[in-house]
Design an enzyme around this catalytic site. Structure first.
Site, PDB file in Angstrom:
ATOM      1  N   HIS A 287       0.841  -1.200   0.000  1.00 24.28           N
ATOM      2  CA  HIS A 287       0.000   0.000   0.000  1.00 24.28           C
ATOM      3  C   HIS A 287       0.871   1.244   0.000  1.00 24.28           C
ATOM      4  CE1 HIS A 287      -2.552  -3.162   1.734  1.00 24.28           C
ATOM      5  NE2 HIS A 287      -3.444  -2.616   0.915  1.00 24.28           N
TER       6      HIS A 287
ATOM      7  N   GLY B 107      29.670   7.989 -36.019  1.00 25.47           N
ATOM      8  CA  GLY B 107      31.085   8.317 -36.194  1.00 25.47           C
ATOM      9  C   GLY B 107      32.018   7.124 -36.179  1.00 25.47           C
TER      10      GLY B 107
END
Length: 570
Positions: free
Chosen positions: A220, A401
């Site tokens: 809870h 790259g």
């Protein structure tokens, strides 16, 4: 307040139940109440009816466990709130009127749930219904549980299953109650979380620092018994099992080597399935190391706490009879439908398939053909190594790259391969062998694309060495690249250079064509096409995710292909 995908905050519990019932033909809603019942209520005549429930926010609990072989019905409260007495009573009346031979309420140990279910039970008894209540408290968090006792958490789902199988088999209310109480005594659960959760419309229930995890929390959103630094999954699981089975912990579960258990690895709602699998594997290994046999393992979301990024482990000690009840069939949608059998980290692997033996002609070549192939390949490799920085630079605009690195890796792999053995002289074998080298060593999409090209080209050259065969091979290679890569000429990829060269090579199909002249024309076409990619919009590959105005350079893949062809010509 954290974001939630709800329609209204006030209606979220009703909407979740409505969604479940809409998608599941085996469920019906009880008019005027947030109660879900089996659609075949008539089937429980003369059998024990099982009802459970509690707050919403624990989905798929509890409505996901309604079905033949599990629960008859459930009562849902608002998020993390107990259901009302009126709704529990309405559920009891509905199953009693359907002819149930007694009703068992399975309740998680929380004050609100005990009060509301208890009050409804008293009123139903006054109406003459045979109702009993079993309160489940499986939480192993507290070393010294207070007056409230142990909380009911994920182990409750196993109790639903045991009770459901007994009721389906026709057991009496006395028998179901007795066996369920006994099963609840040999079971323990412990939770661990990396995050709190938040009720729709509210702030998170507690705060955890970036590097902290919480042990022993409920379902809870309440905080746990211990906060600690985040541990790797295997260490976290060890810590949990140690706490659960520690004899100095009053709420511990006694586990001795040789015991047989059912393990539930439960997602508290927001853990990724990837992490859940890692935790499950660690739990199996950890239990095996303690000499515990895992008769069954259930992994998934069984009882959650909204979006809490955590996990709970449940262990139930089982004998043959309990195991039969766990294995019994059910139509409940949230119960996993898996092959019945034990869990083990030592499962036998499928042996790796044997590779087809190489044909004798695949062996290394000798003679002038092989030497010529070696010279051409050396030129190609040194050309690619020289271009490494330029290709990387071109790739930075649109990719990651690394185009130069990838091609240099390919060149080094080919050099290494030629040092280990002279290349085959036969064209088909040569291209096939190169495809193997590149697929294994080059990496990236380019490695696979070159592999596809060479493999298809090699198939075209099988048993042929005439000039038109090379034009066919080029076309076959390009067709394979297009089929799997998805690019077309004009998409600003390596295919642009290859396609231009292939068009020029079609002249080889003309009788009496001069091989060197055609090859020179093909190289020039490829270089012109590579340069032309400068002005194209990317239609495939990683560059296609970038707006074309940013790509002023030619495509690195196309430039590399043109350079390879130039090296072959020289």
């Amino acid at each position: 307040v954290p974001k939630k995908l709800v329609t209204t905050v006030a209606g979220c519990a009703d909407d979740a139940v409505a969604g479940l019932v809409a998608c599941n033909p085996g469920l019906r809603r009880l008019q005027g109440h947030r109660v879900v019942l089996r659609s075949d209520l008539a089937a429980i005549r003369g059998r024990v009816a099982l009802l459970s429930g509690g707050g919403s926010g624990h989905e798929p609990a509890h409505a996901g466990y309604v079905g033949k072989g599990m629960l008859t019905g459930v009562v849902a409260g608002a998020v993390f709130a107990s259901p009302s007495v009126g709704s529990v009573l309405a559920a009891i009346r509905a199953v009693a009127q359907a002819g149930a031979a007694g009703v068992l309420l399975i309740v998680k140990n929380y004050t609100g749930d005990r009060l509301n279910f208890g009050m409804a039970l008293e009123r139903a008894r006054a109406e003459g219904t045979d109702v009993r209540m079993v309160v489940v408290g499986d939480d192993c968090a507290f070393a010294a549980p207070g007056k409230a006792g142990r909380r009911g958490i994920c182990g409750t789902v196993l109790i639903h299953k045991v009770a459901g199988a007994l009721a389906e088999a026709g057991a009496s209310l006395d028998e179901v109650e007795k066996k369920v109480v006994a099963a609840a005594k040999v079971m323990g659960t412990l939770g661990l979380s990396l995050s709190p959760c938040s009720i729709p419309g509210s702030k998170p229930s507690f705060q955890l620092a970036e590097d902290e995890m919480e042990l022993g929390l409920g379902i809870h959103g309440e905080a746990g018994v211990r906060r600690m630094k985040v541990l790797p999954a295997d260490k976290a699981v060890e810590t949990m099992l140690k706490h659960m089975t520690d004899p100095s912990n009053a709420s511990h579960l006694s586990l001795t080597p040789g015991s047989s258990v059912v393990l539930v690895v439960n997602n508290l709602g927001g853990l990724s399935c990837l992490e859940l699998g890692i935790v499950a594997g660690a739990a199996v290994r950890c239990l095996e190391n303690r000499g515990i046999s895992i008769a069954r393992a259930l992994v998934g979301s069984f009882m959650t706490a909204l979006e809490m990024a955590g996990v709970s482990l449940t262990l139930m000690l089982v004998d043959e009879e309990l195991l039969r009840l766990i294995d019994a069939k059910t139509t409940a949608m949230a119960w996993p439908n898996i092959v019945v059998g034990p869990a083990t980290s030592r499962r036998e692997e499928v042996p790796a398939p044997a590779e087809a033996p190489r044909k004798p002609q695949d062996e290394a070549g000798i003679g002038p053909g092989s030497a010529r192939a070696q010279r051409v390949l050396e030129r190609v490799c040194s050309s690619l190594l020289d271009m490494q920085d330029r290709l990387n630079e071109l790739d930075r605009g649109a990719g990651d790259g690394d185009c130069g690195h990838t091609h240099a890796r390919a060149a080094q792999a080919i050099q290494e391969w030629m040092r280990s053995r002279p290349p085959p002289a036969a064209p088909a074998q040569l291209l096939s062998a190169l495809a193997d080298v590149l697929l294994e060593q080059m990496g990236g999409s380019s490695g696979v694309l070159y592999g596809l090209f060479l493999t298809a080209a090699a198939r075209s050259l099988h048993g042929r060495s005439d000039s038109p065969a090379w034009a066919d091979a080029m076309d076959a290679g390009i067709e394979a690249m297009q089929r799997y890569g998805g690019a077309a000429p004009g998409d600003r990829t390596m295919l642009d250079s290859l396609f231009a060269a292939a068009q020029a090579l079609h002249s080889l199909r003309t009788p009496g064509a001069n091989l060197l002249e055609v090859l020179a024309a093909a190289v020039q076409s490829a270089e012109a096409a590579a340069e032309a990619t400068r002005h194209m919009e990317a239609g495939a590959g990683r560059a296609s995710y970038i707006r074309s105005s940013r790509l002023e350079q030619p495509d690195p893949g196309a430039v590399a292909v043109a350079a390879v062809l130039r090296a072959v010509l020289e």
